[in-house]
Design an enzyme around this catalytic site. Sequence first.
Site, PDB file in Angstrom:
ATOM      1  N   ASN A   1      -2.218   2.893  22.491  1.00 42.49           N
ATOM      2  CA  ASN A   1      -3.335   1.974  22.708  1.00 42.49           C
ATOM      3  C   ASN A   1      -4.396   2.488  23.680  1.00 42.49           C
ATOM      4  OD1 ASN A   1      -1.520   1.595  24.833  1.00 42.49           O
ATOM      5  ND2 ASN A   1      -2.224  -0.483  25.181  1.00 42.49           N
TER       6      ASN A   1
ATOM      7  N   GLU B   1       2.003   3.527  39.305  1.00 41.51           N
ATOM      8  CA  GLU B   1       1.142   4.602  38.845  1.00 41.51           C
ATOM      9  C   GLU B   1      -0.219   4.472  39.532  1.00 41.51           C
ATOM     10  OE1 GLU B   1       1.908   6.096  34.810  1.00 41.51           O
ATOM     11  OE2 GLU B   1       1.988   3.984  34.277  1.00 41.51           O
TER      12      GLU B   1
ATOM     13  N   GLU C   1       6.412   1.968  32.146  1.00 39.01           N
ATOM     14  CA  GLU C   1       5.459   0.858  32.035  1.00 39.01           C
ATOM     15  C   GLU C   1       5.638   0.293  30.636  1.00 39.01           C
ATOM     16  OE1 GLU C   1       3.944  -0.479  34.352  1.00 39.01           O
ATOM     17  OE2 GLU C   1       3.848   1.050  35.903  1.00 39.01           O
TER      18      GLU C   1
ATOM     19  N   CYS D   1      -1.639  -3.816  27.259  1.00 38.53           N
ATOM     20  CA  CYS D   1      -0.444  -4.363  27.909  1.00 38.53           C
ATOM     21  C   CYS D   1      -0.840  -5.434  28.930  1.00 38.53           C
ATOM     22  CB  CYS D   1       0.323  -3.247  28.582  1.00 38.53           C
ATOM     23  SG  CYS D   1      -0.725  -2.284  29.657  1.00 38.53           S
TER      24      CYS D   1
HETATM   25  P1  NAD Z   1       6.443   2.883  21.486  1.00 38.23           P
HETATM   26  O1  NAD Z   1       7.560   2.562  22.405  1.00 38.23           O
HETATM   27  O2  NAD Z   1       6.646   2.730  20.030  1.00 38.23           O
HETATM   28  O3  NAD Z   1       5.998   4.395  21.688  1.00 38.23           O
HETATM   29  C1  NAD Z   1       5.664   4.907  22.955  1.00 38.23           C
HETATM   30  C2  NAD Z   1       5.930   6.393  22.957  1.00 38.23           C
HETATM   31  O4  NAD Z   1       7.344   6.617  22.893  1.00 38.23           O
HETATM   32  C3  NAD Z   1       5.336   7.131  21.766  1.00 38.23           C
HETATM   33  O5  NAD Z   1       4.837   8.383  22.182  1.00 38.23           O
HETATM   34  C4  NAD Z   1       6.539   7.301  20.865  1.00 38.23           C
HETATM   35  O6  NAD Z   1       6.405   8.378  19.960  1.00 38.23           O
HETATM   36  C5  NAD Z   1       7.628   7.557  21.872  1.00 38.23           C
HETATM   37  N1  NAD Z   1       9.006   7.388  21.401  1.00 38.23           N
HETATM   38  C6  NAD Z   1       9.443   6.786  20.271  1.00 38.23           C
HETATM   39  N2  NAD Z   1      10.784   6.889  20.178  1.00 38.23           N
HETATM   40  C7  NAD Z   1      11.203   7.531  21.281  1.00 38.23           C
HETATM   41  C8  NAD Z   1      12.487   7.910  21.779  1.00 38.23           C
HETATM   42  N3  NAD Z   1      13.605   7.650  21.131  1.00 38.23           N
HETATM   43  N4  NAD Z   1      12.529   8.550  22.969  1.00 38.23           N
HETATM   44  C9  NAD Z   1      11.410   8.815  23.661  1.00 38.23           C
HETATM   45  N5  NAD Z   1      10.179   8.485  23.233  1.00 38.23           N
HETATM   46  C10 NAD Z   1      10.079   7.841  22.065  1.00 38.23           C
HETATM   47  O7  NAD Z   1       5.176   2.058  22.000  1.00 38.23           O
HETATM   48  P2  NAD Z   1       3.730   1.967  21.313  1.00 38.23           P
HETATM   49  O8  NAD Z   1       3.853   1.122  20.093  1.00 38.23           O
HETATM   50  O9  NAD Z   1       3.146   3.330  21.184  1.00 38.23           O
HETATM   51  O10 NAD Z   1       2.901   1.214  22.429  1.00 38.23           O
HETATM   52  C11 NAD Z   1       2.798  -0.171  22.524  1.00 38.23           C
HETATM   53  C12 NAD Z   1       3.617  -0.674  23.680  1.00 38.23           C
HETATM   54  O11 NAD Z   1       3.229  -0.002  24.870  1.00 38.23           O
HETATM   55  C13 NAD Z   1       3.423  -2.150  23.963  1.00 38.23           C
HETATM   56  O12 NAD Z   1       4.658  -2.772  24.186  1.00 38.23           O
HETATM   57  C14 NAD Z   1       2.601  -2.166  25.238  1.00 38.23           C
HETATM   58  O13 NAD Z   1       2.739  -3.299  26.035  1.00 38.23           O
HETATM   59  C15 NAD Z   1       3.097  -0.951  25.918  1.00 38.23           C
HETATM   60  N6  NAD Z   1       2.111  -0.523  26.914  1.00 38.23           N
HETATM   61  C16 NAD Z   1       2.398  -0.733  28.233  1.00 38.23           C
HETATM   62  C17 NAD Z   1       1.499  -0.374  29.195  1.00 38.23           C
HETATM   63  C18 NAD Z   1       1.797  -0.609  30.646  1.00 38.23           C
HETATM   64  O14 NAD Z   1       1.190   0.053  31.469  1.00 38.23           O
HETATM   65  N7  NAD Z   1       2.700  -1.500  30.994  1.00 38.23           N
HETATM   66  C19 NAD Z   1       0.291   0.221  28.836  1.00 38.23           C
HETATM   67  C20 NAD Z   1       0.030   0.418  27.481  1.00 38.23           C
HETATM   68  C21 NAD Z   1       0.960   0.043  26.530  1.00 38.23           C
END
Ligand code: NAD
Length: 476
Positions: A147, A457, A245, A279
Amino acid sequence: MHKNWIAGEWVASQNTQQNLNPSDLSDIVGEYVRASAADVDAAIGAASQAWPAWSLSTPQQRFDALDFIGSELLARKEELGELLAREEGKTRPEAIGEVARAGQIFKFFAGETLRAAGEFLPSVRPGLNVEITREPIGVVGIITPWNFPIAIPAWKIAPALAYGNCVIFKPADLVPGSAWALAEIISRSGLPAGVFNLVMGRGSVVGPALVEDPRVHAITFTGSVGTGNQLLIDAVSRHKKVQLELGGKNPFIVLDDADLEVALDCTIQGAFYSTGQRCTASSRIIVERGIHDRFVEELAKRTSALRVGHALRSETQIGPVADASQLEQDMEYVAIGQREGAQLLCGGERLQRDTEGFFFSPAVFVNATNDMRIAREEIFGPVAAIVRADDYDHALALANDNEFGLSSGICTQSLKRATHFKRHIQAGMTMVNVATAGVDYHVPFGGRKGSSYGPREQGRYAQEFFTVVKTAYTAA
Ligand code: NAD
């Protein structure tokens, strides 16, 4: 073909993927390689080899590299913003703003390399003194979501390098374009080979390869709750330092004494801009009884008037949803809200435009209660649930009754209520008369409860994660 950057070279791979524009599925943004476990192994090897020398690099060396990266991001913000809007779907102005933010973050951490101070204390024992210094942790794995395809990578990569660590960066599969462009700039910044490595690829391949390898000392992850929590267990059991996060279900309270215009602006900005895919989005709007009906009526009117369309068109206010599965999730939550008995006031439908894309009208639910799934779970789309509150105390209790604690906000003209709220809301970040989303780059970012794990962070607080403390005793 866009390749991975490993050990100071562009490395091809047998597996590749297409990067599609969610505003126009006929527009292929580019072809990108997908790393194998062997590629990750090579990147970890390169980072491990580079680290002893890089950990002793001078602040000036690190400053020069980070300053170069920041300057180029700022100079190219229009061009890279267009790329970002094309691959992720946020509007052009939002995307340009995100690239500029990434540039500012690199500039900030360039400055931090020169301010790495320690402490010097007299010992409690005669003839001794004590020095407390910070040293880099080592090799850091950086895993980011789709995102914020350039700002989140920047706020992890810049401090990692600034404090003398080596990096293996794994961007989200959905948005490799901005990540690759950032890596290409970093590849020309004068860093020694192996200090920074890009491994685009599937999370299920790259993630475990990073987590299970003993040569990786720390992992910083932003993404979904399920993936993050599993990674935490796997990484902590291997004694790695971890920073997570995760999701949010950020409450925004509107009290009877609020300025209605401010309340509406904050709600629309917080809930719907960036297509609600932040998020820090405010997807729970808790509204006091006296202002409720006026607020809801005006909110529905303004939400229905928002212009949803192609991210690169100047008239567009809300771009498309990022991909098909996220669109499906948004529609599913609209159905869940209706089944739970909340009333859909507007939006919640897939829209057709003159290009084929994932367009979705921002949705407002009223008569939601705090136990409904639409008020408890992160939807990650432009869907807001309005919950009615009897008074301020009730609103605060509702706001705190959730497993997440990332951002939060209140709209009020009462200094007393605002002051009470700032102290009593269980969230890492809180806003008074400002939207829950939208933060500064020089101050800490992060949450409480289920939203985050580990040190904050950004800003100088980033050093907590990216360094380790050493205490040295000297008898002169
Ligand atoms: P996601 O968990 O699907 O993916 C995040 C990352 O993890 C990607 O690079 C993905 O390829 C990787 N990943 C997938 N499987 C993995 C594994 N087994 N081991 C390690 N890495 C793996 O999340 P998304 O759909 O890309 O992002 C949306 C989510 O991110 C939402 O829940 C949102 O709230 C959260 N988010 C949080 C913040 C924050 O600062 N709190 C900021 C932005 C987004």
